[in-house]
Design a protein around this motif. Structure first.
Motif: not given
Length: 483
Positions: A157-167, A236-249
């Motif tokens: 139940g650790r989900l990321t929605v709209d770049s916010t992490h929830w538990m 570029r140059d080691g920039a950071t990306a954050v990714v949403d996910a709610v399910c395996d798909d």
């Protein structure tokens, strides 16, 4: 970003999302068949709890790493246990593994990419570990264009929605992770739940929130792999990306996008939770191991050993429920105050080891630390206390298992399960064979050393419902009838 300071109904958080873009695990597996091997540097042993039939190393000699690369597996784990180390020691260990991995990969002619596996509730040495790994990759001519942060852990139940992490909370609601007990960790605490803000907080402003690339559910579900790959190519140059996910798909869309971006020359380094590894390995969510499957794995001994070191409230509730529901259970407490007293430590742990060894002849046996957490004002001192207690717990395990071979060993807690594996049972190489509960509680089959033939169960402190420990023991006991 303005966020609630309390849990919300899950339906409210997930309302209005685009429909899921379904991706079969087999499509990912086929696409990644010729992709670089995924080397997962795991900061505690619990990252294996979403996968099946994946190699695990607790050491990182070049020969051990070459063995892992030779296995017919899309990924493998290297247990670094850095969450239990000081920042300086964690940096040193990451450098050691990265350098040995580079040498092993070159010797075998098998390319690799690195995932730094961290806690799905955002505790750990970030950005230190990815910074060190990026430096080491740069030294080999493979400087990463970006660091991709994917903390989701679907089953827990650790989900990321709209770049916010929830538990997910026990009552089924979703709480911003920055409001959870995990955010108050004595060593790795934080305040932010929005991942761009969290990155800025943990990097102390070096990476500003407004520079973090946000890959949202709209990108994944509406745009699809090609669109997400295009976005990742802008790093570029080691920039950071954050990714949403709610399910395996969602994670499988990401896996296809990563493969496409990497094939076109983008170099990426990952900081991930457990679910990413399963998606990137092209595996489906596997059902728990059955009693019939466990039967051949269980050692030919009447009873097992349960080692509890985690102090989070969930572990304490699980232990209470196990005690209440299991009459034929022996239990012994390692008193932390006595363990921290140099004059009393050795006497105390020998007393507990002797009593537990005798008890295991007639009952499954629990050894646990005092439930009261002992901390210090300084985070590094608190970590040192944790390491000292864990070392005593592991020494007790070593004394017990040397005197009486258990049918199985369950280790509860991240640091506990790592130290028990490497020092208590001297496991070097193993296979993660599956789970005892859906997506949590991994079972390792050691392939060498004194623990060969003893199933080792890695049980994180912060996962499962209140009955999870009861259910895991019931399944292990049912396996005894299948031998």
């Amino acid at each position: 970003m303005s966020l609630p300071r309390h849990a919300l109904p899950e339906g409210e958080v997930l309302a209005g999302l685009p429909p899921v873009r379904e991706i079969a695990p087999s499509e990912v597996a086929a696409r990644l068949e010729s992709a670089p091997r995924l080397a997962v540097l795991d900061d505690d042993p619990t990252g294996t709890q979403t996968v099946k039939d994946i190699p695990v190393l607790t050491t990182w000699s070049v020969e051990d790493l070459r063995w892992a690369l030779r296995q017919n597996s899309p990924a493998f784990f290297v247990l670094t246990n850095t969450r239990s180390l000081s920042a300086q020691d964690a940096a040193t260990r990451n450098r050691e593994v990265a350098r040995a991995l580079h040498e092993a990969s070159r010797a075998e002619g098998i390319p690799h990419v690195i995932a730094s596996r961290g806690d799905s509730t955002l505790r750990g040495h970030f950005p230190l570990e990815t910074d060190v790994l990026a430096e080491e990759l740069t030294a080999t001519g493979a400087a990463p264009d970006g660091v991709v942060l994917v903390p989701a852990y679907i089953e827990a139940g650790r989900l990321t929605v709209d770049s916010t992490h929830w538990m997910r909370t026990p009552d089924g609601k979703l709480l911003p992770v920055g409001e959870s007990e995990f955010a108050k960790d004595a060593t790795f605490g934080y305040t932010s739940s929005a991942l761009p803000d969290w990155v800025e907080e943990k990097t102390r402003g070096r990476v500003r929130a407004d520079t973090v690339l946000r890959v949202t559910l709209a990108d994944l579900r509406t745009g699809g792999p090609a669109h997400v790959a295009d976005r990742l190519r802008t790093l570029r140059d080691g920039a950071t990306a954050v990714v949403d996910a709610v399910c395996d798909d969602d994670l499988r869309v990401l896996a296809l996008a990563l493969a496409e971006a990497e094939k076109s020359g983008t170099r990426l380094l990952y900081r991930v939770g457990p679910s990413f590894v399963r998606a990137r390995a092209g595996q489906a969510a596997h059902p728990p191991l059955t009693a019939a499957e466990l039967g051949p794995l269980r050692a030919p001994s009447p009873h097992g050993l349960i080692v509890v070191g985690s102090h989070v409230s969930l572990t304490t509730r699980q232990l209470d429920r196990l005690r209440e529901s299991t009459a034929d259970l022996a239990e012994y407490e390692l008193d932390v105050a006595r363990l921290l007293d140099p004059a009393d430590r050795d006497t105390h742990l020998r007393e507990i080891a002797t009593a537990a060894t005798a008890a295991m002849a007639t009952a499954d046996t629990v050894i646990r630390t005092t439930r009261t957490v002992v901390t210090a004002a300084d985070p590094d001192e608190s970590l040192a206390i944790s390491r000292s207690v864990s070392a005593a717990l592991v020494e007790t395990v070593r004394l017990i298992t040397a005197a009486r071979r258990p049918a199985f060993v369950v280790a509860k807690g991240g640091i506990t399960s790592s130290d028990t594996a490497t020092h208590g049972l001297e496991i070097r190489r193993a296979w993660a064979r599956g789970t005892l509960l859906p997506g949590i509680v991994s079972l390792w089959q050691p392939v060498d050393g004194p623990a060969a033939g003893i199933p080792y169960i890695v049980f994180a402190g912060n996962v499962g419902g209140d009955d999870a420990l009861v259910d895991a023991l019931a399944l292990l006991r049912s396996a005894a009838r299948r031998r």
